[in-house]
Design a protein around this motif. Structure first.
Motif, short mmCIF file in Angstrom:
data_model
loop_
_atom_site.label_atom_id
_atom_site.label_comp_id
_atom_site.label_asym_id
_atom_site.label_seq_id
_atom_site.Cartn_x
_atom_site.Cartn_y
_atom_site.Cartn_z
N TYR A 1 0.87 -1.17 0.00
CA TYR A 1 0.00 0.00 0.00
C TYR A 1 0.91 1.22 0.00
O TYR A 1 1.55 1.54 1.01
CB TYR A 1 -0.93 -0.01 1.21
CG TYR A 1 -2.00 -1.08 1.12
CD1 TYR A 1 -3.32 -0.76 0.83
CD2 TYR A 1 -1.69 -2.43 1.31
CE1 TYR A 1 -4.31 -1.74 0.74
CE2 TYR A 1 -2.66 -3.42 1.21
CZ TYR A 1 -3.96 -3.05 0.92
OH TYR A 1 -4.93 -4.04 0.82
N GLN B 1 0.78 -6.12 2.69
CA GLN B 1 -0.03 -7.29 3.02
C GLN B 1 0.58 -8.53 2.38
O GLN B 1 1.09 -8.48 1.25
CB GLN B 1 -1.45 -7.09 2.49
CG GLN B 1 -2.42 -8.23 2.79
CD GLN B 1 -3.77 -8.05 2.12
OE1 GLN B 1 -3.95 -7.13 1.31
NE2 GLN B 1 -4.71 -8.92 2.44
N ILE C 1 -3.67 0.26 7.38
CA ILE C 1 -4.01 0.56 6.00
C ILE C 1 -4.49 2.01 5.92
O ILE C 1 -5.65 2.31 6.13
CB ILE C 1 -5.12 -0.40 5.48
CG1 ILE C 1 -4.69 -1.86 5.67
CG2 ILE C 1 -5.40 -0.11 4.00
CD1 ILE C 1 -3.50 -2.28 4.86
N PHE D 1 -4.91 0.67 -1.92
CA PHE D 1 -3.96 -0.12 -2.69
C PHE D 1 -3.95 0.41 -4.12
O PHE D 1 -5.00 0.50 -4.76
CB PHE D 1 -4.36 -1.60 -2.68
CG PHE D 1 -3.53 -2.46 -3.60
CD1 PHE D 1 -2.22 -2.76 -3.30
CD2 PHE D 1 -4.07 -2.96 -4.79
CE1 PHE D 1 -1.45 -3.55 -4.14
CE2 PHE D 1 -3.32 -3.74 -5.64
CZ PHE D 1 -2.00 -4.04 -5.32
N PHE E 1 -9.00 -2.59 0.61
CA PHE E 1 -8.58 -3.66 1.52
C PHE E 1 -9.77 -4.52 1.92
O PHE E 1 -9.72 -5.73 1.84
CB PHE E 1 -7.88 -3.12 2.76
CG PHE E 1 -7.48 -4.19 3.75
CD1 PHE E 1 -6.56 -5.15 3.41
CD2 PHE E 1 -8.03 -4.22 5.02
CE1 PHE E 1 -6.20 -6.14 4.32
CE2 PHE E 1 -7.68 -5.20 5.94
CZ PHE E 1 -6.75 -6.16 5.58
N SER F 1 -13.12 -0.58 5.00
CA SER F 1 -11.91 0.26 4.92
C SER F 1 -12.01 1.38 3.90
O SER F 1 -11.02 2.09 3.68
CB SER F 1 -10.68 -0.62 4.62
OG SER F 1 -10.39 -1.46 5.71
#
Length: 339
Positions: free
Chosen positions: A135, A146, A199, A203, A247, A251
């Motif tokens: 990320y 991750q 997070i 991403f 995620f 999120s």
């Protein structure tokens, strides 16, 4: 007329008139601060504090010569990310895309999407060969990595060790080998212990800077973003989506979506019983339309319109539908419709 400032400690109050230079994701705050009695205190000879303009959290402290006194916290060094690029030939997820999925992709396509999203490999421990999804925020900082294990069909392995984050694996390694934690790991774990979010960006967020004109599509999982990029096409063409991932369902937050100012954004939630995920992201989209400047958020109903009861109960996502289709036929049909 005052805003509260948060950082490693409570600093005080600053008049809004003293907030300026906030065109980026940080803002410079005047060196003048007020104590609890609104008495102005001049600290201009001491330091410059930079704060995230959305969260108002301390980003870094510099002296008047621009030398960094306190670096950003909870950031993973680039050298840790670069370690994940070793032994990509052992990456189960990427190898599946080239050899094992129903409609394999040519090597050059897989290589291109790997470089685009900076996908890597776990090279030790119980998840050796697993894929890493970094990320990376708009500033190019790695805020989380991750680690995810997949089977030969690229379906997630369901076990206690199949899904985790690189900082936890590093923590375990240093403990088992009786070695001192590096500074970045100390700060990262301290951030987490203090309730900090891991997070903190989408991403694929780093791609927003590279493709400033492209529309955006957001899915829940990184895997789905990768599959969608391979099927729909990469954002080298401004008409193509930049595929990002939140995620998971919960999120997708306002703070992350502030980076999408001025973008056309389409959300693709996973399927769920009673359309729970679809309804939740519809509500989220309505709120984001009012809060993210110049952006338009909508929710795709493609999965909702085509889902069976079984699909809903199994929580299928866009990737589960795409993988059933030959990507070559999919792209040809898509291109014809666009023409």
């Amino acid at each position: 007329s005052y805003i509260m400032i948060y950082g490693d400690q409570q600093v005080g109050f600053i008049p809004k008139s003293q907030v300026y230079d906030d065109s980026d994701d940080r803002c410079f705050l005047s060196a003048f601060i007020c104590d609890k009695n609104d008495n102005i205190r001049d600290v201009s000879d001491l330091e410059i504090r930079w704060y995230n303009k959305y969260t108002r959290q301390l980003d870094k402290i510099e002296d008047r010569k621009g030398r960094v006194l306190i670096a950003p916290k909870a950031i993973i060094p680039n050298e840790v990310l670069e370690e994940t690029f070793e032994n990509l030939h052992n990456n189960v997820f990427l190898n599946n895309l080239k050899f094992n999925v129903k409609f394999p992709f040519p090597k050059h396509m897989v290589d291109e999407v790997q470089k685009l999203y900076q996908i890597g490999t776990v090279n030790d421990g119980q998840r050796m060969g697993a894929v890493t999804f970094p990320y990376i925020n708009l500033k190019g900082e790695v805020v989380a990595i991750q680690e995810r294990q997949y089977d030969s069909n690229n379906h997630g392995v369901k076990s206690a060790f199949s899904n985790n984050f690189i900082h936890k694996r590093k923590e375990r390694w240093y403990k088992e080998n009786n070695q001192q934690f590096p500074d970045w790991l100390k700060e990262y774990l301290e951030h987490q212990e203090n309730g900090g979010t891991i997070i903190r960006c989408l991403f694929g967020e780093h791609l927003l800077a590279e493709y400033p004109l492209s529309p955006v599509a957001i899915v829940e999982a990184p895997k789905t973003a990768i599959y969608a990029s391979l099927y729909f096409g990469l954002p080298t063409d401004p008409s193509q989506f930049i595929w990002l991932s939140s995620f998971n369902l919960s999120s997708l937050t306002l703070d992350k979506c502030r980076r999408l100012t001025g973008r056309q954004v389409v959300l693709f939630p996973d399927l769920s019983n009673n359309s729970h995920a679809y309804k939740k992201w519809n509500e989220k989209a309505e709120g984001l339309n009012n809060k993210v400047k110049g952006a338009t958020f909508s929710v795709s109903d493609f999965l909702e319109e085509n889902a069976s009861v079984s699909d809903r109960s199994n929580g299928l996502d866009l990737a589960d539908y795409l993988e059933k289709i030959d990507w070559r036929i999919f792209r040809n049909v898509k291109d014809e419709k666009m023409q």
